[in-house]
Scaffold this active site. Structure first.
Site, PDB file in Angstrom:
ATOM      1  N   GLN A 224       2.433  -6.066  -2.960  1.00 42.34           N
ATOM      2  CA  GLN A 224       2.757  -6.093  -1.524  1.00 42.34           C
ATOM      3  C   GLN A 224       4.034  -5.263  -1.270  1.00 42.34           C
ATOM      4  O   GLN A 224       4.360  -4.406  -2.072  1.00 42.34           O
ATOM      5  CB  GLN A 224       2.912  -7.534  -1.000  1.00 42.34           C
ATOM      6  CG  GLN A 224       1.605  -8.311  -0.946  1.00 42.34           C
ATOM      7  CD  GLN A 224       1.193  -8.924  -2.275  1.00 42.34           C
ATOM      8  OE1 GLN A 224       1.993  -9.542  -2.936  1.00 42.34           O
ATOM      9  NE2 GLN A 224      -0.051  -8.747  -2.650  1.00 42.34           N
TER      10      GLN A 224
ATOM     11  N   LYS B  91       2.297   2.071  -5.190  1.00 39.91           N
ATOM     12  CA  LYS B  91       3.043   1.616  -6.361  1.00 39.91           C
ATOM     13  C   LYS B  91       2.236   1.754  -7.648  1.00 39.91           C
ATOM     14  O   LYS B  91       2.762   2.094  -8.700  1.00 39.91           O
ATOM     15  CB  LYS B  91       3.446   0.140  -6.199  1.00 39.91           C
ATOM     16  CG  LYS B  91       4.340  -0.123  -5.022  1.00 39.91           C
ATOM     17  CD  LYS B  91       4.628  -1.599  -4.843  1.00 39.91           C
ATOM     18  CE  LYS B  91       3.462  -2.426  -4.367  1.00 39.91           C
ATOM     19  NZ  LYS B  91       2.970  -2.133  -3.013  1.00 39.91           N
TER      20      LYS B  91
ATOM     21  N   ASP C   3       0.819  -1.221   0.000  1.00 44.95           N
ATOM     22  CA  ASP C   3       0.000   0.000   0.000  1.00 44.95           C
ATOM     23  C   ASP C   3       0.848   1.265   0.000  1.00 44.95           C
ATOM     24  O   ASP C   3       0.439   2.299   0.543  1.00 44.95           O
ATOM     25  CB  ASP C   3      -0.969   0.017   1.203  1.00 44.95           C
ATOM     26  CG  ASP C   3      -1.780  -1.255   1.267  1.00 44.95           C
ATOM     27  OD1 ASP C   3      -2.275  -1.682   0.211  1.00 44.95           O
ATOM     28  OD2 ASP C   3      -1.888  -1.843   2.363  1.00 44.95           O
TER      29      ASP C   3
ATOM     30  N   GLY D 170      -3.980  -4.573  -4.233  1.00 39.65           N
ATOM     31  CA  GLY D 170      -5.013  -3.618  -4.629  1.00 39.65           C
ATOM     32  C   GLY D 170      -4.320  -2.332  -5.026  1.00 39.65           C
ATOM     33  O   GLY D 170      -3.756  -1.653  -4.176  1.00 39.65           O
ATOM     34  N   HIS D 171      -4.277  -2.037  -6.294  1.00 39.25           N
ATOM     35  CA  HIS D 171      -3.575  -0.841  -6.765  1.00 39.25           C
ATOM     36  C   HIS D 171      -4.591   0.213  -7.187  1.00 39.25           C
ATOM     37  O   HIS D 171      -5.328   0.021  -8.151  1.00 39.25           O
ATOM     38  CB  HIS D 171      -2.612  -1.208  -7.893  1.00 39.25           C
ATOM     39  CG  HIS D 171      -1.486  -2.081  -7.418  1.00 39.25           C
ATOM     40  ND1 HIS D 171      -0.693  -2.809  -8.245  1.00 39.25           N
ATOM     41  CD2 HIS D 171      -1.040  -2.332  -6.158  1.00 39.25           C
ATOM     42  CE1 HIS D 171       0.207  -3.474  -7.522  1.00 39.25           C
ATOM     43  NE2 HIS D 171       0.004  -3.194  -6.255  1.00 39.25           N
TER      44      HIS D 171
HETATM   45  P1  IMP Z   1      -2.313 -12.936   1.991  1.00 39.61           P
HETATM   46  O1  IMP Z   1      -1.343 -12.390   1.009  1.00 39.61           O
HETATM   47  O2  IMP Z   1      -3.747 -12.729   1.624  1.00 39.61           O
HETATM   48  O3  IMP Z   1      -1.996 -14.369   2.351  1.00 39.61           O
HETATM   49  O4  IMP Z   1      -2.131 -12.112   3.377  1.00 39.61           O
HETATM   50  C1  IMP Z   1      -0.933 -12.170   4.154  1.00 39.61           C
HETATM   51  C2  IMP Z   1      -0.619 -10.802   4.758  1.00 39.61           C
HETATM   52  O5  IMP Z   1      -0.246  -9.909   3.707  1.00 39.61           O
HETATM   53  C3  IMP Z   1      -1.800 -10.142   5.456  1.00 39.61           C
HETATM   54  O6  IMP Z   1      -1.309  -9.376   6.528  1.00 39.61           O
HETATM   55  C4  IMP Z   1      -2.369  -9.210   4.388  1.00 39.61           C
HETATM   56  O7  IMP Z   1      -3.077  -8.139   4.943  1.00 39.61           O
HETATM   57  C5  IMP Z   1      -1.087  -8.756   3.725  1.00 39.61           C
HETATM   58  N1  IMP Z   1      -1.274  -8.333   2.331  1.00 39.61           N
HETATM   59  C6  IMP Z   1      -1.444  -9.099   1.242  1.00 39.61           C
HETATM   60  N2  IMP Z   1      -1.558  -8.354   0.126  1.00 39.61           N
HETATM   61  C7  IMP Z   1      -1.420  -7.087   0.519  1.00 39.61           C
HETATM   62  C8  IMP Z   1      -1.396  -5.841  -0.191  1.00 39.61           C
HETATM   63  O8  IMP Z   1      -1.505  -5.758  -1.416  1.00 39.61           O
HETATM   64  N3  IMP Z   1      -1.232  -4.722   0.575  1.00 39.61           N
HETATM   65  C9  IMP Z   1      -1.069  -4.771   1.915  1.00 39.61           C
HETATM   66  N4  IMP Z   1      -1.064  -5.907   2.611  1.00 39.61           N
HETATM   67  C10 IMP Z   1      -1.236  -7.059   1.920  1.00 39.61           C
END
Ligand code: IMP
Length: 431
Positions: free
Chosen positions: A225, A17, A14, A41-42
């Site tokens: 991420q 990017k 977040d 989520g972009h």
């Molecule tokens: P997962 O990727 O859904 O398995 O989540 C694992 C961890 O990564 C959790 O804390 C999510 O909130 C975090 N996470 C996954 N994708 C994003 C992203 O695009 N932005 C921020 N946090 C993310």
């Protein structure tokens, strides 16, 4: 010579990017998503319209740009289908401009159910995943049982493999997690119309990428991420299941290190984190409210309120090293407007031994508290400023201090969500 840029996050995701990828993408170029899935989520703001992309590379909203989803990405065909349709509704026609790797693991219903079931069972110890099935899909890849995007082109193989995998998952879902069983025939039936839709988009993207490079065209690689959600380098186990640091772009595309010429680390001027896990500079006071309200810090995938904190330069320095960053891009500078003072964490103190830590181990980020350097804030409005010398002196000094601490230049500053709200500190026309 072509110049390829990698854009990745230096925090917990977040960082903004998506906007930077969008800003640096020129027409007739290529944008690649190489890890993660639709957990990302972009958010883009184009002509005052907000568009959230999860799987489709952000630069694709420019005409003539080609998007590639390479094999490091785990692909939910249903999420991708819905995203293409959502964009069509908004006037962006991207279907004929996307290639998907035939080797990308698929995310199907059983991954999502398993993700949700596990989080539920963990209760208060949950990781706070996005519930998109990301972890289980990467597990299938590592344990060599995944269905791949290429399998969508072979219906007989798909049907047989689905039956086998669903039996494996149902055993756990029903007996251990007390979840309803999944019907593999239903998954197959739901996939059929989508298979036809994707048929021509499924390709060997490694070959495509090497051809683009041979033809001396520029490519932007869009990370998802952030560095500390990386499965190997992050705050394990509170991480995602892919490599969101620089290594992910190599293994996730099939290109070698010499193919990447400029690595830009996107850093929000404060910190946020969604989901659980250590967060040394986390705030719970009126500053948290300020960041939440002015920064609109709510997850673009799950809508959850993001946790907020001051900029953590200890972790930022680690991200510079982890990713061999060429430069930084600072985002959301305008969110600091109106704050009396602005803090940067420059070291940690162990709360038990009082030891000062400048290079923390990711193994134990829990028993520490931040040591801050305090900078004066500014009371003027920086939103939308496009030239560095128009920023208040305090903001200029703050940015120079970040350069001094990290020993790399700040090449881009984002002063608002729109494409136009951007300060370029160097000439990007060579890219
Ligand atoms: P997962 O990727 O859904 O398995 O989540 C694992 C961890 O990564 C959790 O804390 C999510 O909130 C975090 N996470 C996954 N994708 C994003 C992203 O695009 N932005 C921020 N946090 C993310």
């Amino acid at each position: 010579m072509n110049k390829n840029i990698v854009i990745l996050g230096t925090q917990w995701g977040d960082e903004g990017k998506g906007k930077i990828v969008d800003v640096l993408t020129k027409s007739n170029s290529y944008v690649v998503r190489y890890q993660g899935g639709h957990n990302a989520g972009h958010t883009l703001v184009i002509n005052k319209e907000k568009i959230i992309l999860h799987l489709i590379p952000s630069g694709l909203l420019h005409n003539n740009v080609i998007g590639i989803i390479s094999h490091g990405v785990v692909v939910s065909p249903i999420a991708l289908f819905n995203e293409v349709k959502m964009l069509e509704k908004n006037g962006f026609f991207v279907k004929n401009r996307i290639f998907i790797s035939n080797s990308s693991p698929l995310i199907l219903k059983y991954h999502i159910d398993m993700d949700i079931a596990r989080e539920k069972k963990l209760g208060r110890k949950a990781l706070g995943t996005t519930g998109r099935g990301i972890g289980p899909a990467y597990e299938d890849k590592i344990s060599r049982r995944a269905l791949l995007v290429g399998d969508l082109k072979n219906r007989d193989k798909l049907y047989i493999k689905l039956e086998e995998i669903v039996e494996y998952y149902n055993h756990q879902l029903v007996s251990f997690y007390n979840f309803p069983a999944i019907d593999y025939k239903k998954i197959f039936k739901n996939l059929l119309p989508i298979i036809d839709f994707f048929h021509d988009m499924i390709q060997d993207t490694t070959h495509i990428l090497h051809t683009i490079i041979k033809n001396k065209k520029n490519i932007i690689f869009e990370g998802a991420q952030g560095s500390f959600l990386d499965i190997d380098n992050g705050s394990y186990p509170y991480v995602t299941s892919s490599n969101s640091t620089i290594g992910g772009v190599i293994t996730g595309t099939g290109l070698g290190p010499k193919n990447f010429h400029y690595i830009l680390g996107v850093t929000k001027v404060y910190s946020t984190r969604v989901g659980y896990g250590p967060f040394p500079t986390e705030l719970f006071d009126h500053i948290d409210k300020h960041f939440s309200n002015y920064g609109q810090e709510f997850g673009s995938t799950t809508g959850r309120k993001r946790r907020t904190g001051w900029l953590d330069a200890v972790l930022l320095n680690r991200a510079v090293h982890l990713n061999s960053l060429s430069a930084l891009c600072l985002t959301k500078l305008d969110v600091l407007d109106g704050l009396k003072e602005i803090k940067i964490c420059i070291a940690y103190k162990n709360i038990h031994t009082l030891e000062i830590i400048k290079y923390p181990t990711m193994y134990d980020l829990e028993n520490i508290e931040p040591i801050y350097e305090v900078h004066p804030g500014w009371n003027t409005n920086t939103k939308g400023i496009t030239k560095f010398h128009f920023l208040p002196k305090e903001a200029q000094n703050y940015i120079h201090r970040i350069e001094e601490i990290t020993k790399i230049p700040v090449d881009i500053i984002s002063t608002g969500p729109d494409r136009l709200h951007t300060i370029f500190m160097k000439n990007f026309s060579i890219f």
